[in-house]
Design a protein around this motif. Structure first.
Motif, PDB file in Angstrom:
ATOM      1  N   GLY A 183       0.818  -1.208   0.000  1.00 42.69           N
ATOM      2  CA  GLY A 183       0.000   0.000   0.000  1.00 42.69           C
ATOM      3  C   GLY A 183       0.850   1.256   0.000  1.00 42.69           C
ATOM      4  N   GLY A 184       0.347   2.290   0.662  1.00 42.97           N
ATOM      5  CA  GLY A 184       0.998   3.595   0.637  1.00 42.97           C
ATOM      6  C   GLY A 184       2.300   3.642   1.411  1.00 42.97           C
ATOM      7  N   ILE A 185       2.942   4.810   1.357  1.00 38.18           N
ATOM      8  CA  ILE A 185       4.246   4.972   1.988  1.00 38.18           C
ATOM      9  C   ILE A 185       4.147   4.833   3.507  1.00 38.18           C
ATOM     10  CG2 ILE A 185       4.112   7.491   2.216  1.00 38.18           C
ATOM     11  CD1 ILE A 185       7.220   5.353   1.248  1.00 38.18           C
ATOM     12  N   ASP A 186       2.940   4.980   4.066  1.00 40.73           N
ATOM     13  CA  ASP A 186       2.777   4.777   5.502  1.00 40.73           C
ATOM     14  C   ASP A 186       3.119   3.350   5.920  1.00 40.73           C
ATOM     15  OD1 ASP A 186       0.233   4.360   3.994  1.00 40.73           O
ATOM     16  OD2 ASP A 186      -0.458   3.576   5.918  1.00 40.73           O
ATOM     17  N   THR A 187       3.005   2.391   4.984  1.00 38.50           N
ATOM     18  CA  THR A 187       3.324   1.000   5.320  1.00 38.50           C
ATOM     19  C   THR A 187       4.826   0.747   5.400  1.00 38.50           C
ATOM     20  OG1 THR A 187       3.277   0.256   2.998  1.00 38.50           O
ATOM     21  CG2 THR A 187       1.194   0.217   4.213  1.00 38.50           C
ATOM     22  N   ALA A 188       5.631   1.746   5.021  1.00 35.53           N
ATOM     23  CA  ALA A 188       7.084   1.593   5.140  1.00 35.53           C
ATOM     24  C   ALA A 188       7.498   1.400   6.589  1.00 35.53           C
ATOM     25  CB  ALA A 188       7.796   2.807   4.552  1.00 35.53           C
ATOM     26  N   ALA A 189       6.704   1.916   7.516  1.00 40.45           N
ATOM     27  CA  ALA A 189       7.027   1.740   8.930  1.00 40.45           C
ATOM     28  C   ALA A 189       7.082   0.265   9.293  1.00 40.45           C
ATOM     29  CB  ALA A 189       5.999   2.459   9.800  1.00 40.45           C
ATOM     30  N   ALA A 190       6.143  -0.510   8.756  1.00 40.10           N
ATOM     31  CA  ALA A 190       6.098  -1.939   9.085  1.00 40.10           C
ATOM     32  C   ALA A 190       7.330  -2.666   8.567  1.00 40.10           C
ATOM     33  CB  ALA A 190       4.832  -2.564   8.504  1.00 40.10           C
TER      34      ALA A 190
END
Length: 217
Positions: free
Chosen positions: A181-188
């Motif tokens: 998904g979006g760049i927010d999923t880079a945290a995972a």
């Protein structure tokens, strides 16, 4: 994929440079300055070298292989205008050095380097990928048997397509590419480095390379 710019001259940057050159890709590796001594091992590979700005100007797709602690500063040295419209495939991890031990990943559930790069450079198209494995596996997935996976995180669909093109050039098959998904999923995916470190320590530094797989019934 005919041309790639690589930012960074450490082991990850050199591994990308050697593999891409072997595959016939026109690659230019950049350091903070075009005359940096860190570029000498890269030039010895027969790969073109220059500054970070030179690497960004070289191609539409850039691989960020800099030390994650200094990635934003490296990009700031290039400037937002030069980065606008480029695709940045961010393979880096932000790791805090630990005296006498493995470095400590700094990502958390609400924060990642990939997100901060995208926020700092809104016109840069950031795709987080390949940061969950050793760099030798990044550039040659055949090192590990089976359908182990690489994750994609990013807000721009066209940039993700370019990332898939680079992955295919390196030997990754479509079934191995998982879009989170979006760049927010880079945290995972950045947070998985804590587990990667522990697995590496438990297996020993001489153990064969490994990667993550998704198995289901």
């Amino acid at each position: 994929m005919t041309s790639i710019g690589v930012l960074g001259t450490g082991i990850v940057g050199r591994t990308f440079a050697a593999r891409l050159a072997e595959l016939g890709v026109d690659v230019l590796v950049g350091a903070r300055t075009a005359d940096s001594p860190s570029l000498e091992p890269v030039a010895a590979l027969g790969v073109r070298t220059g500054s970070f700005a030179d690497a960004v100007a070289h191609a539409e797709v850039i691989v960020n292989a800099t030390n994650g602690l200094h990635s934003i500063a490296a990009l700031e040295s290039v400037g937002a205008e030069a980065l606008a419209g480029k695709t940045l495939i961010d393979v880096s991890n932000e790791l805090e050095p630990v005296e006498g031990g493995f470095p400590k990943p700094l990502a958390s559930a609400d924060d990642s380097l990939g997100q901060r790069i995208q926020t700092a450079f809104p016109e840069l198209r950031v795709v987080k990928a390949l940061n969950t494995m050793n760099c030798t596996v990044m550039v040659d997935p055949s090192i590990v048997e089976g359908d182990h996976v690489v994750f994609l995180s990013g807000d721009d669909a066209a940039a993700k397509d370019q990332a898939r093109e680079l992955l295919a050039t390196l030997g990754w098959r479509p079934v191995q590419v998982v879009d989170l998904g979006g760049i927010d999923t880079a945290a995972a995916v950045e947070m998985t480095m804590s587990l990667w470190m522990r697995v590496t320590m438990a297996r020993g530094s001489d153990a064969p390379r490994f990667n993550w797989a998704i198995n289901s019934g």
